[in-house]
Write an enzyme that holds these catalytic residues in place. Sequence first.
Site, PDB file in Angstrom:
ATOM      1  N   ARG A 127      -4.584 -12.028 -25.015  1.00  0.00           N
ATOM      2  CA  ARG A 127      -3.822 -12.886 -24.079  1.00  0.00           C
ATOM      3  C   ARG A 127      -2.591 -12.198 -23.518  1.00  0.00           C
ATOM      4  NH1 ARG A 127      -4.758 -16.857 -28.069  1.00  0.00           N
ATOM      5  NH2 ARG A 127      -6.595 -18.089 -27.523  1.00  0.00           N
ATOM      6  N   LYS A 149       0.207  -7.067  -9.357  1.00  0.00           N
ATOM      7  CA  LYS A 149      -1.176  -7.438  -9.041  1.00  0.00           C
ATOM      8  C   LYS A 149      -2.082  -6.527  -9.848  1.00  0.00           C
ATOM      9  CE  LYS A 149      -0.987  -9.250  -4.342  1.00  0.00           C
ATOM     10  NZ  LYS A 149      -1.408  -9.016  -2.934  1.00  0.00           N
ATOM     11  N   GLU A 191       0.575   3.928   3.940  1.00  0.00           N
ATOM     12  CA  GLU A 191       1.202   2.796   3.237  1.00  0.00           C
ATOM     13  C   GLU A 191       2.731   2.880   3.336  1.00  0.00           C
ATOM     14  OE1 GLU A 191      -0.560   0.377   2.467  1.00  0.00           O
ATOM     15  OE2 GLU A 191      -2.372   0.877   1.341  1.00  0.00           O
ATOM     16  N   LYS A 233       9.439  -3.134  -1.487  1.00  0.00           N
ATOM     17  CA  LYS A 233       8.427  -3.927  -2.203  1.00  0.00           C
ATOM     18  C   LYS A 233       9.096  -4.816  -3.250  1.00  0.00           C
ATOM     19  CE  LYS A 233       4.011  -4.501  -4.106  1.00  0.00           C
ATOM     20  NZ  LYS A 233       2.665  -4.040  -4.286  1.00  0.00           N
ATOM     21  N   GLU A 243       2.583 -14.360  -3.686  1.00  0.00           N
ATOM     22  CA  GLU A 243       2.058 -14.299  -2.319  1.00  0.00           C
ATOM     23  C   GLU A 243       1.766 -15.655  -1.691  1.00  0.00           C
ATOM     24  OE1 GLU A 243      -0.547 -10.909  -1.602  1.00  0.00           O
ATOM     25  OE2 GLU A 243      -1.462 -12.001   0.054  1.00  0.00           O
ATOM     26  N   ARG A 247       5.190 -12.098   0.942  1.00  0.00           N
ATOM     27  CA  ARG A 247       4.441 -10.978   0.352  1.00  0.00           C
ATOM     28  C   ARG A 247       3.221 -10.616   1.200  1.00  0.00           C
ATOM     29  NH1 ARG A 247       3.322  -9.649  -6.060  1.00  0.00           N
ATOM     30  NH2 ARG A 247       2.151  -7.733  -5.676  1.00  0.00           N
ATOM     31  N   ASN A 251       0.438  -6.868   3.783  1.00  0.00           N
ATOM     32  CA  ASN A 251      -0.951  -6.632   4.191  1.00  0.00           C
ATOM     33  C   ASN A 251      -1.069  -6.215   5.654  1.00  0.00           C
ATOM     34  OD1 ASN A 251      -2.011  -7.296   1.653  1.00  0.00           O
ATOM     35  ND2 ASN A 251      -1.739  -9.469   2.118  1.00  0.00           N
ATOM     36  N   HIS A 254      -4.057  -4.391   6.855  1.00  0.00           N
ATOM     37  CA  HIS A 254      -5.055  -4.457   5.790  1.00  0.00           C
ATOM     38  C   HIS A 254      -6.242  -5.365   6.111  1.00  0.00           C
ATOM     39  CE1 HIS A 254      -1.953  -2.309   3.688  1.00  0.00           C
ATOM     40  NE2 HIS A 254      -2.675  -2.220   2.592  1.00  0.00           N
ATOM     41  N   HIS A 258      -9.646  -3.625   5.317  1.00  0.00           N
ATOM     42  CA  HIS A 258     -10.647  -4.057   4.337  1.00  0.00           C
ATOM     43  C   HIS A 258     -12.010  -4.210   5.001  1.00  0.00           C
ATOM     44  CE1 HIS A 258      -7.197  -5.719   1.693  1.00  0.00           C
ATOM     45  NE2 HIS A 258      -7.488  -4.479   1.374  1.00  0.00           N
ATOM     46  N   HIS A 271      -8.690   4.389   1.298  1.00  0.00           N
ATOM     47  CA  HIS A 271      -8.074   3.122   1.659  1.00  0.00           C
ATOM     48  C   HIS A 271      -6.946   3.317   2.684  1.00  0.00           C
ATOM     49  CE1 HIS A 271      -6.458  -0.882   1.329  1.00  0.00           C
ATOM     50  NE2 HIS A 271      -5.311  -0.416   0.868  1.00  0.00           N
TER      51      HIS A 271
HETATM   52  P1  NAD Z   1      -7.247   6.325  -6.978  1.00  0.00           P
HETATM   53  O1  NAD Z   1      -6.598   5.627  -8.096  1.00  0.00           O
HETATM   54  O2  NAD Z   1      -8.714   6.198  -6.802  1.00  0.00           O
HETATM   55  O3  NAD Z   1      -6.855   7.872  -7.066  1.00  0.00           O
HETATM   56  C1  NAD Z   1      -7.374   8.760  -6.120  1.00  0.00           C
HETATM   57  C2  NAD Z   1      -7.859  10.052  -6.774  1.00  0.00           C
HETATM   58  O4  NAD Z   1      -6.739  10.869  -7.064  1.00  0.00           O
HETATM   59  C3  NAD Z   1      -8.611   9.884  -8.077  1.00  0.00           C
HETATM   60  O5  NAD Z   1      -9.721  10.750  -8.056  1.00  0.00           O
HETATM   61  C4  NAD Z   1      -7.622  10.349  -9.138  1.00  0.00           C
HETATM   62  O6  NAD Z   1      -8.234  10.918 -10.255  1.00  0.00           O
HETATM   63  C5  NAD Z   1      -6.832  11.388  -8.381  1.00  0.00           C
HETATM   64  N1  NAD Z   1      -5.458  11.567  -8.830  1.00  0.00           N
HETATM   65  C6  NAD Z   1      -4.569  10.608  -9.127  1.00  0.00           C
HETATM   66  N2  NAD Z   1      -3.360  11.138  -9.340  1.00  0.00           N
HETATM   67  C7  NAD Z   1      -3.509  12.475  -9.214  1.00  0.00           C
HETATM   68  C8  NAD Z   1      -2.599  13.558  -9.303  1.00  0.00           C
HETATM   69  N3  NAD Z   1      -1.303  13.364  -9.500  1.00  0.00           N
HETATM   70  N4  NAD Z   1      -3.095  14.813  -9.147  1.00  0.00           N
HETATM   71  C9  NAD Z   1      -4.410  15.006  -8.877  1.00  0.00           C
HETATM   72  N5  NAD Z   1      -5.299  14.026  -8.741  1.00  0.00           N
HETATM   73  C10 NAD Z   1      -4.839  12.758  -8.905  1.00  0.00           C
HETATM   74  O7  NAD Z   1      -6.656   5.901  -5.564  1.00  0.00           O
HETATM   75  P2  NAD Z   1      -5.306   5.163  -5.116  1.00  0.00           P
HETATM   76  O8  NAD Z   1      -5.283   5.319  -3.658  1.00  0.00           O
HETATM   77  O9  NAD Z   1      -4.144   5.561  -5.932  1.00  0.00           O
HETATM   78  O10 NAD Z   1      -5.567   3.640  -5.484  1.00  0.00           O
HETATM   79  C11 NAD Z   1      -6.507   2.851  -4.820  1.00  0.00           C
HETATM   80  C12 NAD Z   1      -6.673   1.576  -5.597  1.00  0.00           C
HETATM   81  O11 NAD Z   1      -5.422   0.936  -5.661  1.00  0.00           O
HETATM   82  C13 NAD Z   1      -7.638   0.594  -5.018  1.00  0.00           C
HETATM   83  O12 NAD Z   1      -8.474   0.105  -6.050  1.00  0.00           O
HETATM   84  C14 NAD Z   1      -6.762  -0.537  -4.503  1.00  0.00           C
HETATM   85  O13 NAD Z   1      -7.388  -1.802  -4.577  1.00  0.00           O
HETATM   86  C15 NAD Z   1      -5.595  -0.451  -5.457  1.00  0.00           C
HETATM   87  N6  NAD Z   1      -4.346  -0.985  -4.916  1.00  0.00           N
HETATM   88  C16 NAD Z   1      -3.722  -1.953  -5.612  1.00  0.00           C
HETATM   89  C17 NAD Z   1      -2.534  -2.487  -5.150  1.00  0.00           C
HETATM   90  C18 NAD Z   1      -1.810  -3.510  -5.972  1.00  0.00           C
HETATM   91  O14 NAD Z   1      -0.848  -4.107  -5.480  1.00  0.00           O
HETATM   92  N7  NAD Z   1      -2.199  -3.720  -7.203  1.00  0.00           N
HETATM   93  C19 NAD Z   1      -1.956  -2.005  -3.971  1.00  0.00           C
HETATM   94  C20 NAD Z   1      -2.601  -0.992  -3.288  1.00  0.00           C
HETATM   95  C21 NAD Z   1      -3.812  -0.470  -3.760  1.00  0.00           C
HETATM   96  N1  GLY Z   2      -0.338  -4.386  -2.172  1.00  0.00           N
HETATM   97  C1  GLY Z   2       0.043  -5.663  -1.708  1.00  0.00           C
HETATM   98  C2  GLY Z   2       0.783  -6.480  -2.700  1.00  0.00           C
HETATM   99  O1  GLY Z   2       1.145  -6.004  -3.754  1.00  0.00           O
HETATM  100  O2  GLY Z   2       1.016  -7.618  -2.456  1.00  0.00           O
END
Ligand code: NAD
Ligand code: GLY
Length: 368
Positions: A127, A149, A191, A233, A243, A247, A251, A254, A258, A271
């Site tokens: 939990r 998130k 971003e 942020k 949100e 918030r 997007n 986005h 998406h 992305h």
């Molecule tokens: P990712 O986590 O897939 O990382 C991209 C690649 O980079 C991976 O292959 C990873 O192994 C590699 N990598 C990471 N750090 C590295 C480093 N320092 N050196 C070398 N390689 C490295 O991609 P991302 O763009 O970071 O994240 C995308 C994800 O984030 C999506 O699932 C998206 O939904 C999520 N996201 C969430 C939020 C949120 O608010 N929670 C916001 C934006 C995106």
């Molecule tokens: N990435 C959008 C949010 O955190 O709300």
Amino acid sequence: MSKGTITCRIPVRLGDRSYPIVIGQRTLLGLPEALDFVAPSSRIAVVTSPSLYRLYGEALVEALKEAGFQAWWAQTPDGEEHKTLESAARLYDQFVEHRMERRSLVIALGGGVIGDLAGFVAATYMRGVPFLQVPTTLIAQVDSSVGGKVAVDHPRGKNLIGAFYQPRLVWIDVATLLSLPEREYRAGIAEVLRYGVIASPELFQLLEERMEVVLRRDLNVLAQIVAKSCAIKARIVEEDETESGVRATLNYGHTFAHAIEAATGYQRFRHGEAVAIGMVCAAAMALQRGLVSQEFAERQRRILEAAGLPTACPEEVEPHALLEAMRLDKKVSAGKIRFIVPREVGRVEIRDDFTDSEVIAAIRATYR
Ligand code: NAD
Ligand code: GLY
């Protein structure tokens, strides 16, 4: 071993869920010293992938052990296709095997995929156990690690299973970005520009005037843009944690992005690349309505191009297919698609009154 230099601390004020974002250069191994809120000799799971373990995880686990914690590597594969309940289940198994308890700590070391997955597991194991974000991609440092998130994907949609669960600390070492593949790094710039458009003429201008230095990954400039992005942020999350209002402006670009990602099977674009195209679409739609100037649209496009990001929708993707994908987005409310549109640099608004033909015309306006 050097503990690096902390350059900025940004508070996220959410009552008893408040936490700091600590930004620095080469500070990864200084993290154990910041864990004064964790009981001595606690168990700490460092959730990361094999490649990131080799790059940063192993040294971090060792530093945590030297500081007296029972640190261990919770192994998980990287890649969006692994941001699933199955990966979460494998992490729960490892947590049980390593006798993780309610007061044990989870550290998410990686990009947004690992941050979202490890955060989801931390939110649900027993939990909820405390967790930290140690983001290593630009997207994760400026966005996903802040704001709580956490989620995994469902075969029918991204991030469909998740929660709002805040970390106890976000520890950002911008030097970890030096090993990030070029394409991942550039995707993150979209971003950052998004923050400029929604809230900061200063950040917009910095990208406009200093893209060369940004692309060189100068650590001082990186620390600056990450800090500015996190500050924006943090302010937005403080105002609207779950949100229900402002918030949603995060997007910007986005809704289109998406849909583009879904219509191209999540394979063709990173992305951030899809967000870049989405921002061009949103600006085109606002321009058609006279909500924003041509000058804004051109400046935004030039910055994205300077970052080497795509700015045109792929013509082979039917605009109607994109529109249908938008209708499936979880942010659609009462059948209305909600768009964030720019009014000027640093100001956007949320609108749900665009007609299908306006959306399609905006997509077509990006074609070359
Ligand atoms: P990712 O986590 O897939 O990382 C991209 C690649 O980079 C991976 O292959 C990873 O192994 C590699 N990598 C990471 N750090 C590295 C480093 N320092 N050196 C070398 N390689 C490295 O991609 P991302 O763009 O970071 O994240 C995308 C994800 O984030 C999506 O699932 C998206 O939904 C999520 N996201 C969430 C939020 C949120 O608010 N929670 C916001 C934006 C995106
Ligand atoms: N990435 C959008 C949010 O955190 O709300």
